[in-house]
Design a protein around this motif. Structure first.
Motif, mmCIF file in Angstrom:
data_model
loop_
_atom_site.group_PDB
_atom_site.id
_atom_site.type_symbol
_atom_site.label_atom_id
_atom_site.label_comp_id
_atom_site.label_asym_id
_atom_site.label_seq_id
_atom_site.Cartn_x
_atom_site.Cartn_y
_atom_site.Cartn_z
ATOM 1 N N ARG A 122 -65.583 -13.291 9.028
ATOM 2 C CA ARG A 122 -66.771 -13.713 9.789
ATOM 3 C C ARG A 122 -66.401 -14.298 11.139
ATOM 4 N NH1 ARG A 122 -69.765 -14.335 13.015
ATOM 5 N NH2 ARG A 122 -71.875 -15.186 13.016
ATOM 6 N N GLY A 123 -65.463 -15.219 11.183
ATOM 7 C CA GLY A 123 -65.090 -15.818 12.450
ATOM 8 C C GLY A 123 -66.293 -16.410 13.157
ATOM 9 N N ALA A 124 -66.341 -16.277 14.483
ATOM 10 C CA ALA A 124 -67.440 -16.864 15.259
ATOM 11 C C ALA A 124 -68.059 -15.884 16.238
ATOM 12 C CB ALA A 124 -66.937 -18.099 16.019
ATOM 13 N N ASP A 125 -67.695 -14.604 16.164
ATOM 14 C CA ASP A 125 -68.218 -13.648 17.139
ATOM 15 C C ASP A 125 -69.166 -12.631 16.503
ATOM 16 O OD1 ASP A 125 -66.510 -11.967 15.752
ATOM 17 O OD2 ASP A 125 -64.965 -11.968 17.302
ATOM 18 N N HIS A 126 -69.758 -11.797 17.345
ATOM 19 C CA HIS A 126 -70.734 -10.821 16.864
ATOM 20 C C HIS A 126 -70.089 -9.769 15.963
ATOM 21 C CE1 HIS A 126 -74.457 -8.601 16.838
ATOM 22 N NE2 HIS A 126 -73.877 -7.507 17.315
ATOM 23 N N ALA A 127 -68.852 -9.403 16.267
ATOM 24 C CA ALA A 127 -68.156 -8.420 15.431
ATOM 25 C C ALA A 127 -68.009 -8.936 14.002
ATOM 26 C CB ALA A 127 -66.779 -8.115 16.022
ATOM 27 N N GLY A 128 -67.707 -10.227 13.863
ATOM 28 C CA GLY A 128 -67.584 -10.827 12.541
ATOM 29 C C GLY A 128 -68.906 -10.828 11.793
ATOM 30 N N PHE A 129 -69.986 -11.070 12.512
ATOM 31 C CA PHE A 129 -71.321 -11.045 11.906
ATOM 32 C C PHE A 129 -71.626 -9.660 11.349
ATOM 33 C CE2 PHE A 129 -76.013 -10.478 12.599
ATOM 34 C CZ PHE A 129 -76.425 -11.307 11.555
ATOM 35 N N LEU A 130 -71.344 -8.617 12.138
ATOM 36 C CA LEU A 130 -71.591 -7.255 11.686
ATOM 37 C C LEU A 130 -70.692 -6.876 10.511
ATOM 38 C CD1 LEU A 130 -72.002 -5.357 15.089
ATOM 39 C CD2 LEU A 130 -73.799 -6.091 13.514
ATOM 40 N N ALA A 131 -69.440 -7.333 10.553
ATOM 41 C CA ALA A 131 -68.506 -7.017 9.470
ATOM 42 C C ALA A 131 -68.963 -7.636 8.151
ATOM 43 C CB ALA A 131 -67.108 -7.513 9.833
ATOM 44 N N ILE A 132 -69.444 -8.881 8.212
ATOM 45 C CA ILE A 132 -69.924 -9.532 6.989
ATOM 46 C C ILE A 132 -71.202 -8.875 6.480
ATOM 47 C CG2 ILE A 132 -71.025 -11.642 6.153
ATOM 48 C CD1 ILE A 132 -68.098 -11.862 5.927
ATOM 49 N N LEU A 133 -72.098 -8.506 7.393
ATOM 50 C CA LEU A 133 -73.308 -7.800 6.971
ATOM 51 C C LEU A 133 -72.952 -6.475 6.304
ATOM 52 C CD1 LEU A 133 -75.923 -8.292 9.848
ATOM 53 C CD2 LEU A 133 -75.748 -9.490 7.655
ATOM 54 N N PHE A 134 -71.979 -5.776 6.860
ATOM 55 C CA PHE A 134 -71.496 -4.522 6.280
ATOM 56 C C PHE A 134 -70.975 -4.769 4.863
ATOM 57 C CE2 PHE A 134 -67.882 -1.598 5.584
ATOM 58 C CZ PHE A 134 -68.527 -0.372 5.705
ATOM 59 N N LEU A 135 -70.169 -5.822 4.717
ATOM 60 C CA LEU A 135 -69.623 -6.181 3.407
ATOM 61 C C LEU A 135 -70.733 -6.500 2.411
ATOM 62 C CD1 LEU A 135 -67.112 -7.039 1.636
ATOM 63 C CD2 LEU A 135 -67.465 -9.337 2.570
ATOM 64 N N PHE A 136 -71.671 -7.367 2.822
ATOM 65 C CA PHE A 136 -72.779 -7.735 1.945
ATOM 66 C C PHE A 136 -73.596 -6.509 1.540
ATOM 67 C CE2 PHE A 136 -73.273 -12.375 3.654
ATOM 68 C CZ PHE A 136 -72.124 -12.731 2.954
ATOM 69 N N ALA A 137 -73.907 -5.660 2.508
ATOM 70 C CA ALA A 137 -74.737 -4.491 2.222
ATOM 71 C C ALA A 137 -74.081 -3.588 1.188
ATOM 72 C CB ALA A 137 -75.006 -3.714 3.521
ATOM 73 N N GLY A 198 -68.162 5.201 6.333
ATOM 74 C CA GLY A 198 -68.426 5.734 4.996
ATOM 75 C C GLY A 198 -67.210 5.644 4.094
ATOM 76 N N LEU A 199 -66.032 5.952 4.647
ATOM 77 C CA LEU A 199 -64.802 5.843 3.853
ATOM 78 C C LEU A 199 -64.513 4.391 3.479
ATOM 79 C CD1 LEU A 199 -62.461 8.360 5.733
ATOM 80 C CD2 LEU A 199 -63.530 8.655 3.487
ATOM 81 N N ALA A 200 -64.724 3.474 4.440
ATOM 82 C CA ALA A 200 -64.506 2.051 4.161
ATOM 83 C C ALA A 200 -65.489 1.564 3.103
ATOM 84 C CB ALA A 200 -64.662 1.235 5.441
ATOM 85 N N ALA A 201 -66.741 2.000 3.215
ATOM 86 C CA ALA A 201 -67.758 1.597 2.235
ATOM 87 C C ALA A 201 -67.416 2.124 0.842
ATOM 88 C CB ALA A 201 -69.126 2.103 2.672
ATOM 89 N N LEU A 202 -66.902 3.352 0.776
ATOM 90 C CA LEU A 202 -66.491 3.928 -0.500
ATOM 91 C C LEU A 202 -65.404 3.067 -1.145
ATOM 92 C CD1 LEU A 202 -66.480 6.249 -2.584
ATOM 93 C CD2 LEU A 202 -64.827 7.426 -1.114
ATOM 94 N N LEU A 203 -64.407 2.700 -0.344
ATOM 95 C CA LEU A 203 -63.321 1.862 -0.856
ATOM 96 C C LEU A 203 -63.841 0.506 -1.321
ATOM 97 C CD1 LEU A 203 -60.315 1.196 -1.278
ATOM 98 C CD2 LEU A 203 -60.251 0.468 1.113
ATOM 99 N N LEU A 204 -64.678 -0.131 -0.494
ATOM 100 C CA LEU A 204 -65.193 -1.462 -0.834
ATOM 101 C C LEU A 204 -66.065 -1.420 -2.090
ATOM 102 C CD1 LEU A 204 -66.131 -2.999 2.636
ATOM 103 C CD2 LEU A 204 -63.980 -3.133 1.378
ATOM 104 N N SER A 205 -66.866 -0.373 -2.221
ATOM 105 C CA SER A 205 -67.725 -0.242 -3.392
ATOM 106 C C SER A 205 -66.896 -0.150 -4.672
ATOM 107 C CB SER A 205 -68.619 0.985 -3.253
ATOM 108 O OG SER A 205 -69.467 1.120 -4.375
ATOM 109 N N ILE A 206 -65.857 0.682 -4.632
ATOM 110 C CA ILE A 206 -64.987 0.833 -5.800
ATOM 111 C C ILE A 206 -64.244 -0.462 -6.097
ATOM 112 C CG2 ILE A 206 -62.938 2.026 -6.693
ATOM 113 C CD1 ILE A 206 -63.873 4.496 -5.095
#
Length: 271
Positions: A122-137, A198-206
């Motif tokens: 997450r950190g403190a920047d916008h990229a971290g916000f998007l990365a965490i939202l991606f993870l949560f989703a 999509g590949l990252a999401a596949l890995l995270l889902s598994i």
């Protein structure tokens, strides 16, 4: 109030708090990560110990306290990882010397890396916000759809000896939904490569489903139904974040390889 009502109310409140702190980022989210790591360690030791710790047996708690302070202070990532490794090595040696096994060492690694991955993504920047939202989703969609697809379709059990309720249909359905959710976040954000997402999401889902099964195995190994009763209607913190924290660690590794250990989200959503 029924258990279902209690579960819904506590779930809504918890989601609101987590999403607010996620939006704020920085120090507020880091302290959320500290609370998660501390709660996970408390629940882990509560499940894996046969009796309350006393005297020298409290060494794991002392080492965990040091790591929580380091996490709260936001020390450099490699410094935190070195402290974690040192703590794990100390507890392995302590367990060997006392013949008490390695559950405390494993718990220290699991809890500290759980909070670490979340905080540093997450950190403190916008990229971290998007990365965490991606993870949560990805993780939340996987978990939710795995449950509903498994209930609706049924079929062969995924791991009957560990978690009898989980099915292959649920696991596959949850994975497909998780990938769609991850790609949707990237599309709406207008940043990142959809194919790689999509590949990252596949890995995270598994990985998140493996994390869920791992916690189920730990609970079954120690005869526990829930990791604790810290969250009304939901059980413990580990019961809610088991898949999330393992997926967070996987995402942290991906991001740190693409960017740096202190700013992993820049390698994911920094473009």
């Amino acid at each position: 109030m029924s258990n279902l009502q209690l579960r819904i109310i506590s779930g809504v409140i918890l989601a609101a708090v987590v999403l607010t702190l996620t939006w704020l980022g920085g120090v507020p989210f880091r302290f959320l990560a500290v609370l998660i790591a501390g709660a996970v360690f408390y629940e882990w030791t509560r499940m894996t110990r046969q009796a309350p710790a006393r005297g020298l047996e409290l060494l794991p708690e002392a080492l965990m306290a040091v790591l929580l302070v380091a996490l709260a202070l936001g020390v450099p990532a490699l410094t935190f990882l070195a402290l974690t490794l040192a703590g794990v090595v100390i507890l392995i040696a302590f367990g060997v010397a006392r013949g008490t096994g390695q559950w405390d060492a494993a718990g220290l690694a699991y809890a500290s890396l759980s909070g670490f991955a979340l905080a540093y993504i997450r950190g403190a920047d916008h990229a971290g916000f998007l990365a965490i939202l991606f993870l949560f989703a990805v993780v939340w969609t996987t978990d939710t759809l795995a449950y509903f697809v498994g209930r609706a379709v049924g079929g062969p059990k995924l791991t009957p000896a560990i978690s009898p309720g989980k099915t292959w249909s649920g696991a596959i359905g949850g994975t497909v939904a998780g990938v769609v959710a991850g790609v949707l976040v990237v599309t709406l954000a207008g940043t990142g490569n959809q194919g790689l997402a999509g590949l990252a999401a596949l890995l995270l889902s598994i990985v998140s489903q493996i994390g869920d099964l791992f916690e189920s195995w730990v609970k079954r190994r120690h005869g526990a139904k829930d990791s604790s009763q810290l969250i009304p209607g939901h059980g413990g913190v580990m019961d809610r974040v088991d898949g999330l924290v393992v997926a967070a660690l996987a995402l942290y590794v991906i991001g740190s390889l693409a960017a740096s250990p202190d700013s992993p989200a820049q390698g994911l959503f920094g473009g």
